[in-house]
Design a protein around this motif. Structure first.
Motif, PDB file in Angstrom:
ATOM      1  N   PRO A   1      11.958  14.860  18.464  1.00  0.00           N
ATOM      2  CA  PRO A   1      10.541  15.202  18.662  1.00  0.00           C
ATOM      3  C   PRO A   1       9.596  14.224  17.957  1.00  0.00           C
ATOM      4  CG  PRO A   1      11.579  16.741  17.144  1.00  0.00           C
ATOM      5  CD  PRO A   1      12.654  15.846  17.625  1.00  0.00           C
ATOM      6  N   ILE A   2      10.123  13.555  16.923  1.00  0.00           N
ATOM      7  CA  ILE A   2       9.277  12.622  16.153  1.00  0.00           C
ATOM      8  C   ILE A   2       9.949  11.243  16.127  1.00  0.00           C
ATOM      9  CG2 ILE A   2       8.239  12.142  13.896  1.00  0.00           C
ATOM     10  CD1 ILE A   2       8.635  15.217  13.338  1.00  0.00           C
ATOM     11  N   TYR A   3       9.157  10.208  16.367  1.00  0.00           N
ATOM     12  CA  TYR A   3       9.675   8.846  16.237  1.00  0.00           C
ATOM     13  C   TYR A   3       8.815   8.097  15.224  1.00  0.00           C
ATOM     14  CZ  TYR A   3      12.589   9.590  20.331  1.00  0.00           C
ATOM     15  OH  TYR A   3      13.534  10.071  21.201  1.00  0.00           O
ATOM     16  N   ILE A   4       9.507   7.411  14.321  1.00  0.00           N
ATOM     17  CA  ILE A   4       8.787   6.583  13.355  1.00  0.00           C
ATOM     18  C   ILE A   4       9.201   5.139  13.584  1.00  0.00           C
ATOM     19  CG2 ILE A   4       8.512   6.020  10.913  1.00  0.00           C
ATOM     20  CD1 ILE A   4       8.885   8.964  10.272  1.00  0.00           C
ATOM     21  N   PHE A   5       8.241   4.294  13.837  1.00  0.00           N
ATOM     22  CA  PHE A   5       8.508   2.867  14.057  1.00  0.00           C
ATOM     23  C   PHE A   5       7.797   2.074  12.963  1.00  0.00           C
ATOM     24  CE2 PHE A   5       8.378   4.328  18.705  1.00  0.00           C
ATOM     25  CZ  PHE A   5       9.751   4.495  18.764  1.00  0.00           C
TER      26      PHE A   5
ATOM     27  N   TYR B   1      14.181   6.987  13.614  1.00  0.00           N
ATOM     28  CA  TYR B   1      13.524   6.053  12.686  1.00  0.00           C
ATOM     29  C   TYR B   1      13.953   4.614  12.959  1.00  0.00           C
ATOM     30  CZ  TYR B   1      12.021   4.325   8.035  1.00  0.00           C
ATOM     31  OH  TYR B   1      11.434   3.640   6.990  1.00  0.00           O
ATOM     32  N   LEU B   2      12.983   3.799  13.307  1.00  0.00           N
ATOM     33  CA  LEU B   2      13.241   2.360  13.458  1.00  0.00           C
ATOM     34  C   LEU B   2      12.713   1.679  12.202  1.00  0.00           C
ATOM     35  CD1 LEU B   2      14.076  -0.036  15.398  1.00  0.00           C
ATOM     36  CD2 LEU B   2      11.676  -0.151  16.000  1.00  0.00           C
ATOM     37  N   GLU B   3      13.642   1.150  11.398  1.00  0.00           N
ATOM     38  CA  GLU B   3      13.242   0.553  10.123  1.00  0.00           C
ATOM     39  C   GLU B   3      12.666  -0.853  10.312  1.00  0.00           C
ATOM     40  OE1 GLU B   3      16.358   1.672   6.901  1.00  0.00           O
ATOM     41  OE2 GLU B   3      17.330   1.835   8.828  1.00  0.00           O
ATOM     42  N   THR B   4      11.983  -1.344   9.282  1.00  0.00           N
ATOM     43  CA  THR B   4      11.420  -2.708   9.353  1.00  0.00           C
ATOM     44  C   THR B   4      12.529  -3.724   9.515  1.00  0.00           C
ATOM     45  OG1 THR B   4      10.040  -1.938   7.540  1.00  0.00           O
ATOM     46  CG2 THR B   4       9.745  -4.227   8.216  1.00  0.00           C
ATOM     47  N   ASN B   5      13.479  -3.664   8.590  1.00  0.00           N
ATOM     48  CA  ASN B   5      14.600  -4.611   8.655  1.00  0.00           C
ATOM     49  C   ASN B   5      15.796  -3.897   9.238  1.00  0.00           C
ATOM     50  OD1 ASN B   5      13.173  -6.722   7.323  1.00  0.00           O
ATOM     51  ND2 ASN B   5      13.396  -5.530   5.444  1.00  0.00           N
ATOM     52  N   ASN B   6      16.341  -4.456  10.269  1.00  0.00           N
ATOM     53  CA  ASN B   6      17.474  -3.801  10.922  1.00  0.00           C
ATOM     54  C   ASN B   6      18.757  -4.513  10.543  1.00  0.00           C
ATOM     55  OD1 ASN B   6      15.031  -4.034  13.236  1.00  0.00           O
ATOM     56  ND2 ASN B   6      15.668  -2.018  12.555  1.00  0.00           N
ATOM     57  N   PHE B   7      19.696  -3.722  10.083  1.00  0.00           N
ATOM     58  CA  PHE B   7      20.973  -4.257   9.605  1.00  0.00           C
ATOM     59  C   PHE B   7      22.044  -3.964  10.645  1.00  0.00           C
ATOM     60  CE2 PHE B   7      24.986  -3.737   7.432  1.00  0.00           C
ATOM     61  CZ  PHE B   7      25.007  -4.771   6.522  1.00  0.00           C
ATOM     62  N   PHE B   8      22.885  -4.926  10.897  1.00  0.00           N
ATOM     63  CA  PHE B   8      23.926  -4.729  11.904  1.00  0.00           C
ATOM     64  C   PHE B   8      25.275  -5.206  11.378  1.00  0.00           C
ATOM     65  CE2 PHE B   8      20.011  -5.354  14.249  1.00  0.00           C
ATOM     66  CZ  PHE B   8      20.039  -4.290  15.131  1.00  0.00           C
ATOM     67  N   PHE B   9      26.315  -4.694  11.983  1.00  0.00           N
ATOM     68  CA  PHE B   9      27.642  -5.278  11.801  1.00  0.00           C
ATOM     69  C   PHE B   9      27.689  -6.427  12.804  1.00  0.00           C
ATOM     70  CE2 PHE B   9      28.144  -1.375   9.700  1.00  0.00           C
ATOM     71  CZ  PHE B   9      29.173  -1.539   8.799  1.00  0.00           C
TER      72      PHE B   9
ATOM     73  N   GLY C   1       5.412  14.006  25.258  1.00  0.00           N
ATOM     74  CA  GLY C   1       5.104  14.975  24.206  1.00  0.00           C
ATOM     75  C   GLY C   1       5.655  14.639  22.837  1.00  0.00           C
ATOM     76  N   LYS C   2       6.130  13.405  22.653  1.00  0.00           N
ATOM     77  CA  LYS C   2       6.677  13.037  21.340  1.00  0.00           C
ATOM     78  C   LYS C   2       5.549  12.679  20.375  1.00  0.00           C
ATOM     79  CE  LYS C   2      10.732  13.093  23.291  1.00  0.00           C
ATOM     80  NZ  LYS C   2      11.589  14.266  23.106  1.00  0.00           N
ATOM     81  N   THR C   3       5.795  12.940  19.101  1.00  0.00           N
ATOM     82  CA  THR C   3       4.853  12.530  18.065  1.00  0.00           C
ATOM     83  C   THR C   3       5.340  11.205  17.506  1.00  0.00           C
ATOM     84  OG1 THR C   3       4.560  14.851  17.540  1.00  0.00           O
ATOM     85  CG2 THR C   3       3.711  13.269  15.934  1.00  0.00           C
ATOM     86  N   ILE C   4       4.462  10.222  17.487  1.00  0.00           N
ATOM     87  CA  ILE C   4       4.901   8.882  17.073  1.00  0.00           C
ATOM     88  C   ILE C   4       4.047   8.369  15.922  1.00  0.00           C
ATOM     89  CG2 ILE C   4       5.193   6.490  17.848  1.00  0.00           C
ATOM     90  CD1 ILE C   4       5.280   8.126  20.737  1.00  0.00           C
ATOM     91  N   LEU C   5       4.753   7.868  14.905  1.00  0.00           N
ATOM     92  CA  LEU C   5       4.075   7.233  13.772  1.00  0.00           C
ATOM     93  C   LEU C   5       4.496   5.779  13.755  1.00  0.00           C
ATOM     94  CD1 LEU C   5       3.854  10.272  12.931  1.00  0.00           C
ATOM     95  CD2 LEU C   5       4.230   9.531  10.611  1.00  0.00           C
ATOM     96  N   LEU C   6       3.529   4.870  13.726  1.00  0.00           N
ATOM     97  CA  LEU C   6       3.943   3.473  13.661  1.00  0.00           C
ATOM     98  C   LEU C   6       3.051   2.663  12.750  1.00  0.00           C
ATOM     99  CD1 LEU C   6       3.020   1.255  16.625  1.00  0.00           C
ATOM    100  CD2 LEU C   6       2.658   3.648  16.887  1.00  0.00           C
TER     101      LEU C   6
ATOM    102  N   ALA D   1       0.829  -1.211   0.000  1.00  0.00           N
ATOM    103  CA  ALA D   1       0.000   0.000   0.000  1.00  0.00           C
ATOM    104  C   ALA D   1       0.861   1.258   0.000  1.00  0.00           C
ATOM    105  CB  ALA D   1      -0.915   0.006   1.210  1.00  0.00           C
ATOM    106  N   GLY D   2       2.105   1.133   0.449  1.00  0.00           N
ATOM    107  CA  GLY D   2       3.030   2.268   0.440  1.00  0.00           C
ATOM    108  C   GLY D   2       3.460   2.732   1.827  1.00  0.00           C
ATOM    109  N   LYS D   3       3.267   1.890   2.838  1.00  0.00           N
ATOM    110  CA  LYS D   3       3.597   2.303   4.217  1.00  0.00           C
ATOM    111  C   LYS D   3       5.090   2.621   4.372  1.00  0.00           C
ATOM    112  CE  LYS D   3       1.954  -1.439   6.240  1.00  0.00           C
ATOM    113  NZ  LYS D   3       1.310  -2.227   5.189  1.00  0.00           N
ATOM    114  N   SER D   4       5.916   1.656   3.982  1.00  0.00           N
ATOM    115  CA  SER D   4       7.366   1.872   4.138  1.00  0.00           C
ATOM    116  C   SER D   4       7.849   3.000   3.223  1.00  0.00           C
ATOM    117  CB  SER D   4       8.139   0.586   3.844  1.00  0.00           C
ATOM    118  OG  SER D   4       7.859  -0.358   4.853  1.00  0.00           O
ATOM    119  N   SER D   5       7.270   3.082   2.023  1.00  0.00           N
ATOM    120  CA  SER D   5       7.655   4.171   1.113  1.00  0.00           C
ATOM    121  C   SER D   5       7.281   5.516   1.712  1.00  0.00           C
ATOM    122  CB  SER D   5       6.958   4.026  -0.243  1.00  0.00           C
ATOM    123  OG  SER D   5       7.328   2.820  -0.823  1.00  0.00           O
TER     124      SER D   5
END
Lengths: 316, 228
Positions: free
Chosen positions: B138-142, B72-80, B168-173, B38-42
């Motif tokens: 101020p903004i967190y996206i999960f 920003y917490l991405e869907t797929n998390n990449f690590f060393f 007081g943070k604005t959160i989108l998840l 639907a375009g959520k991640s985009s």
């Protein structure tokens, strides 16, 4: 080809083709020239014993290292038919251009002996379990040198053996330089993985700041590792001292190029293996005089590209 | 307030976000739902400017939204993989002064001195979350933050989101599973074919399942009767 286990070879061929597509004709030509130079060197070295064993020996050690650390080993042994034969053919094919010239020398017997020695390697299934080796690295290096901390842990056996050998044989003319060059090849491979976006943004706000910080920090680590060996070599062979300084400068240029190339092609979370060919090519500039200007030219070229690419990802 | 006007994004000729308009109230938790593709991640990538939008404006409190203001917490998390969890976290500068790592270590049961290579999917998610929380934004996206988490960690994350909101943070998840969004969000927005088609306030949350899935369920049941 029916019955001959060539699955791995076919996969490698596809990978090579894909990497070759990213290169221009100048780079392709340079590779061809380099390959021919290596073949000529191999033929030259193989004329006299015991030097004739140098190329087969180096190839054999490389094959052992590759087999011990290859990440797809469990998969190959689990899912591919005749895995040992597949692996043997893979190593044989990759070493053929370097070992073939020996067949046309007075010491041709090195050729079959090498392949006999290669056979048991393909049966090695031993893997090193992942543990938090070298925990002190996290205290020794700043956390922002994560590529180096992670890379050192991953390649620690090769690094420790290589580095200690370089120090132990400081009295042998030019050998430590060659070993350092091999180790530096290993170091630049640390830059294949692109960090996630949050990691990139934690490091700097602007492309210029990021590239400057990386260059200073990683350059310092490179110097810190190279200088002791080069200094010891200069004690035993003062003539090599100047060559050591030039070597160091070229290594720093190659490191800069590697960093710029990584960020010129940076995409969050990607592994940019296609850069390997270009990096190897620039490393050749350190040992082949006719390639000397190459890392420097590529450095300037990719600095601009890195800055342009990073604008898309950094906060400012 | 985050205000988005006429946001457009296309991959080649394929439009992903089309004339997207929406406002996210400050200090609220906003859930984004939508089918796969639907375009959520985009949308999140455009918001964080990982992929710059082709056109449109994104404003926060009246000014153009800067990337540095978003955690920003991405869907797929990449690590060393050869770093320990603690080393990974040390890379991030701590701008959130209240962030207490030992407390989180106990709360989330994270073996921070082990190599990330040995972490489970859920552990990696928690580690990435800690890196985000270490920074005061101020903004967190999960994006799909509940993926791979066990029941207890799921609840902990819900409580973390609530605590952030109280500050007081604005959160989108976003989430593929509706339940966690029902527990945590003040508003839920439905994304369909690259634009937001409906927003639900908390009292209307009971209608979401009914509206979204009732017709789908009949359709799927009919298809399954023929297929199975």
């Amino acid at each position: 080809m029916k019955g001959i286990p060539t699955t791995l070879l076919q996969v490698r061929l596809i990978q090579l083709r894909r990497e070759a597509q990213t290169l221009g004709w100048i780079h392709k030509l340079l590779f061809l020239v380099l390959l021919l130079v290596f073949m000529a060197v191999s033929h030259n070295v193989s004329q006299k014993a015991p030097a004739c064993w140098a190329v087969p020996g180096a190839l054999w050690v490389s094959a052992v290292m590759a087999q011990l650390f290859r990440p797809d080993k469990d998969f190959v042994f689990l899912h591919i038919r005749k895995p040992a034969q597949e692996i043997f053919l893979e190593y044989a094919a990759f070493s053929l251009p370097f070992i073939l010239p020996i067949l046309f020398s007075p010491n041709w017997y090195c050729f079959p002996v090498y392949f006999i020695g290669l056979w048991p390697i393909s049966f090695l299934r031993k893997s090193f379990p992942s543990q938090a080796r070298f925990v002190f690295l996290g205290r020794l290096f700043p956390p922002t040198a994560f590529e180096w901390i992670s890379g050192f842990r991953q390649a620690s056996p090769v690094f420790v053996i290589g580095y200690l050998t370089a120090i132990a044989f400081c009295w042998v003319k030019a050998l430590p330089l060659f070993l350092l060059w091999l180790l530096n090849l290993l170091f630049v491979s640390f830059y294949q993985e692109c960090e996630p976006l949050n990691l990139l943004r934690a490091f700097a706000d602007t492309p210029e700041e990021l590239l400057r910080k990386k260059l200073l920090l990683h350059g310092k680590i490179l110097l810190w590792l190279n200088v002791p060996v080069l200094a010891l070599q200069a004690v035993f062979h003062p003539v090599i001292g100047l060559a050591g300084i030039i070597f160091l400068l070229l290594q720093l240029i190659t490191l800069a190029f590697t960093i710029f190339l990584k960020y010129a092609t940076y995409r969050p979370n990607m592994v940019v293996k296609s850069n390997t060919l270009l990096i190897s090519l620039s490393q050749m500039g350190v040992i082949f005089p006719f390639l000397l200007p190459l890392p420097l030219v590529m450095c300037f070229r990719y600095y601009k590209r890195a800055k342009l690419n990073l604008i898309h990802f950094l906060p400012a | 307030m985050i205000e988005i006007h006429n946001l457009n994004l296309a991959f080649g000729r394929k439009p992903v976000l089309q004339n997207l308009n929406i406002s996210f109230e400050k200090g609220k938790v906003h859930g984004i739902i939508g089918l796969n593709g639907a375009g959520k991640s985009s949308f999140f990538n455009a918001l964080t400017q990982v992929i710059p939008p082709d056109s449109g404006s994104i404003r926060f409190n009246g000014n153009a939204l800067k990337r540095g203001r978003i955690g920003y917490l991405e869907t797929n998390n990449f690590f060393f993989f050869h770093l320990t969890g603690r080393e990974y976290l040390h890379i991030f500068e701590q701008t959130n002064t209240a962030f207490d790592l030992p407390a989180f270590e106990k709360l989330l049961l994270l073996p921070l001195d082990d190599l990330v290579e040995n972490y489970s999917t859920g552990m990696k998610k928690k580690l990435a979350l800690l890196a985000v929380l270490k920074q005061d934004k101020p903004i967190y996206i999960f994006d799909e933050p509940f993926n791979g988490l066990d029941l207890e960690s799921n609840r902990t994350l819900e409580l973390i989101i609530q605590t952030l909101q109280e500050k007081g943070k604005t959160i989108l998840l976003s989430s593929h599973v509706l339940e966690p969004l029902l527990h945590t969000c003040n508003q839920i927005h439905l994304l369909q074919n690259g634009s937001f088609v409906k927003s639900y306030e908390q009292p209307d949350f009971g209608r979401i399942r009914e509206e979204l899935f009732q017709h789908l369920e009949v359709e799927i049941r009919n298809q399954l009767q023929q297929a199975l």
